[in-house]
Design an enzyme around this catalytic site. Structure first.
Site, PDB file in Angstrom:
ATOM      1  N   THR A   1       1.670  -4.789   4.082  1.00 56.56           N
ATOM      2  CA  THR A   1       1.515  -5.214   5.477  1.00 56.56           C
ATOM      3  C   THR A   1       0.917  -6.617   5.596  1.00 56.56           C
ATOM      4  OG1 THR A   1      -0.636  -4.130   5.581  1.00 56.56           O
ATOM      5  CG2 THR A   1       1.265  -2.873   6.366  1.00 56.56           C
ATOM      6  N   ASP A   2       0.171  -7.057   4.574  1.00 56.99           N
ATOM      7  CA  ASP A   2      -0.583  -8.311   4.711  1.00 56.99           C
ATOM      8  C   ASP A   2       0.301  -9.503   5.067  1.00 56.99           C
ATOM      9  OD1 ASP A   2      -2.894  -6.944   4.204  1.00 56.99           O
ATOM     10  OD2 ASP A   2      -3.130  -7.642   2.135  1.00 56.99           O
TER      11      ASP A   2
ATOM     12  N   ASP B   1       1.540  -6.564  -4.565  1.00 61.08           N
ATOM     13  CA  ASP B   1       0.726  -6.581  -3.355  1.00 61.08           C
ATOM     14  C   ASP B   1       1.268  -7.781  -2.565  1.00 61.08           C
ATOM     15  OD1 ASP B   1      -2.607  -5.961  -2.562  1.00 61.08           O
ATOM     16  OD2 ASP B   1      -1.497  -7.587  -1.609  1.00 61.08           O
ATOM     17  N   SER B   2       1.475  -7.631  -1.272  1.00 59.45           N
ATOM     18  CA  SER B   2       2.182  -8.695  -0.549  1.00 59.45           C
ATOM     19  C   SER B   2       1.380  -9.976  -0.427  1.00 59.45           C
ATOM     20  CB  SER B   2       2.657  -8.209   0.814  1.00 59.45           C
ATOM     21  OG  SER B   2       1.595  -8.133   1.717  1.00 59.45           O
ATOM     22  N   SER B   3       0.121  -9.962  -0.841  1.00 61.87           N
ATOM     23  CA  SER B   3      -0.628 -11.225  -0.888  1.00 61.87           C
ATOM     24  C   SER B   3      -0.018 -12.151  -1.937  1.00 61.87           C
ATOM     25  CB  SER B   3      -2.096 -10.977  -1.235  1.00 61.87           C
ATOM     26  OG  SER B   3      -2.611 -10.038  -0.339  1.00 61.87           O
TER      27      SER B   3
ATOM     28  N   THR C   1       0.242 -22.207  19.458  1.00 59.28           N
ATOM     29  CA  THR C   1      -1.047 -21.783  20.001  1.00 59.28           C
ATOM     30  C   THR C   1      -1.776 -20.768  19.107  1.00 59.28           C
ATOM     31  OG1 THR C   1      -2.191 -20.714  21.846  1.00 59.28           O
ATOM     32  CG2 THR C   1       0.081 -20.053  21.500  1.00 59.28           C
ATOM     33  N   GLN C   2      -3.106 -20.838  19.128  1.00 67.08           N
ATOM     34  CA  GLN C   2      -3.926 -19.853  18.412  1.00 67.08           C
ATOM     35  C   GLN C   2      -3.921 -18.510  19.133  1.00 67.08           C
ATOM     36  OE1 GLN C   2      -7.898 -21.428  17.811  1.00 67.08           O
ATOM     37  NE2 GLN C   2      -7.118 -23.285  16.860  1.00 67.08           N
ATOM     38  N   CYS C   3      -3.491 -18.495  20.400  1.00 62.13           N
ATOM     39  CA  CYS C   3      -3.498 -17.248  21.181  1.00 62.13           C
ATOM     40  C   CYS C   3      -2.395 -16.309  20.698  1.00 62.13           C
ATOM     41  CB  CYS C   3      -3.269 -17.538  22.658  1.00 62.13           C
ATOM     42  SG  CYS C   3      -4.557 -18.532  23.376  1.00 62.13           S
TER      43      CYS C   3
ATOM     44  N   THR D   1       0.816  -1.218   0.000  1.00 61.51           N
ATOM     45  CA  THR D   1       0.000   0.000   0.000  1.00 61.51           C
ATOM     46  C   THR D   1       0.846   1.264   0.000  1.00 61.51           C
ATOM     47  OG1 THR D   1      -1.789  -1.081   1.157  1.00 61.51           O
ATOM     48  CG2 THR D   1      -1.710   1.295   1.353  1.00 61.51           C
TER      49      THR D   1
HETATM   50  N1  ASP Z   1      -2.660  -5.505   0.352  1.00 62.15           N
HETATM   51  C1  ASP Z   1      -1.570  -4.678   0.789  1.00 62.15           C
HETATM   52  C2  ASP Z   1      -0.306  -5.507   0.797  1.00 62.15           C
HETATM   53  O1  ASP Z   1      -0.082  -6.252   1.719  1.00 62.15           O
HETATM   54  C3  ASP Z   1      -1.848  -4.119   2.137  1.00 62.15           C
HETATM   55  C4  ASP Z   1      -0.808  -3.207   2.693  1.00 62.15           C
HETATM   56  O2  ASP Z   1       0.251  -2.966   2.172  1.00 62.15           O
HETATM   57  O3  ASP Z   1      -1.065  -2.652   3.772  1.00 62.15           O
HETATM   58  O4  ASP Z   1       0.454  -5.436  -0.135  1.00 62.15           O
END
Ligand code: ASP
Length: 339
Positions: free
Chosen positions: A88-89, A56-58, A274-276, A12
């Site tokens: 951030t993803d 996009d980091s996805s 753990t899921q926590c 982003t």
């Molecule tokens: N979809 C974006 C990514 O991870 C989200 C971000 O950067 O905050 O590339």
């Protein structure tokens, strides 16, 4: 003069809205100084390297990690620190993986990004970016202050392999539930020196071999035998991250324990995480984890899922298996878990 390499991978922070659809897509923002004239006030030389294409980091994959590690390795001697602009993803996965791949890292590799594109008026990207550069450049007694892979986001510097993205819209998006911040930023950057890894002054060794024959299975009440068996029967599966409840607990049903036991007997390494978001796996504390311990499941202590998945890919890639793999999973390689 201190020199910093900014590696722009996408996310982003450098996105623009597509005119037709309105959806955000990455773009090459070119000259950093034009984009952020404030950078010129630093007494550092700042160069940049831009990934082609920006993503996009996805869309992060192991080959992306390999490219990133290779950019750092080939520039390692020429720069004092590195800033990685990243979506951030999946930032927590990439920061974790890079921490494993870069053995004997003695220079800062600071990941950052933003929730709003840098061109937008209220963007959090400018502060994140500028402070990340300052942290990457900070030195004390001629040694980098943060010689490790970290994430800087919204006033906090966190150990990369200890983080999760926990909020999709707040500027405060990352959590390190089991390890204190490496630094907190306000008027001053206050480093928590005692929590930061110490340099070992050995030569950087970059590991490029990764093995993706891993899976994550998150438990939920009602999970069926069919689901558990299907996952454990995935062809070539070598490592499973089992996201359990609380302190590492799981159902005690015979079918469930039998499925896991048969997988372990067939050489699949199961890592109990753990899921926590805070606290640690303690196998044997409750009756609901005694069986897991008995059948040879490995406890992950307080490791995050992101760090566990990448650690498993990394260790399998280095050829570890059996008892040695189990042993390596249970020790802290880069400060990723507390025993
Ligand atoms: N979809 C974006 C990514 O991870 C989200 C971000 O950067 O905050 O590339």
């Amino acid at each position: 003069m201190t020199s910093i390499l900014v590696i722009n991978t996408g996310g982003t922070i450098g996105m623009v809205a597509d005119k037709q659809s309105g959806a955000l897509r990455p773009f090459d923002f070119g000259n950093l100084y034009q984009l952020m004239p404030a950078l010129a006030n630093f007494d550092y030389s700042i160069d940049s390297h831009t990934f082609q294409p920006l993503i996009d980091s996805s869309n992060v994959t192991p080959s992306f990690w390999i490219e990133l590690a290779s950019v750092i390795e080939s520039n390692y001697e020429n720069y004092d620190g590195f800033v990685v602009l990243h979506g951030t993803d999946t930032m927590a996965y990439s920061a974790s993986m890079l921490s494993y791949m870069l053995e004997n890292l003695n220079k800062p590799v600071i990941f950052t990004g933003s929730q709003l594109p840098i061109g937008s008026v209220r963007s959090d990207g400018r502060d994140n970016f500028i402070t990340a550069v300052e942290i990457a450049a900070d030195r004390q007694f001629d040694t980098p202050v943060v010689p490790e892979v970290a994430i800087y986001f919204e006033n906090k510097l966190l150990r990369g392999n200890r983080t999760n993205k926990f909020n999709a819209e707040n500027f405060n998006a990352f959590l390190s539930g089991n390890y204190p911040p490496l630094a907190e930023v306000g008027v001053y950057i206050r480093y928590n020196h005692a929590n930061i890894l110490k340099p070992n002054f050995r030569a950087l060794k970059v590991h490029y071999s990764l093995d993706t024959n891993v899976a994550v299975l998150k438990l939920f009440p009602g999970i069926s035998e069919n689901v558990v068996k299907s996952v454990l029967h995935i062809k070539s599966l070598k490592g499973l991250i089992l996201e359990t409840y609380g302190a590492g607990n799981a159902p005690t049903d015979a079918w469930f324990v039998d499925c896991l036991k048969s997988a372990v007997d067939h050489g699949i390494t199961i890592y109990n995480v753990t899921q926590c978001k805070g606290g640690s796996v303690e196998m044997g504390k409750y009756e609901t984890s005694v069986a897991l311990e008995k059948i040879g499941i490995v406890g992950g202590y307080d490791i995050t899922t992101e760090s566990a998945v990448t650690k498993m890919m990394f260790l399998l890639g280095q050829g570890f298996s059996g008892d040695k793999l189990r042993e390596m999973l249970q020790i802290s390689l880069r400060g990723e878990l507390t025993i």
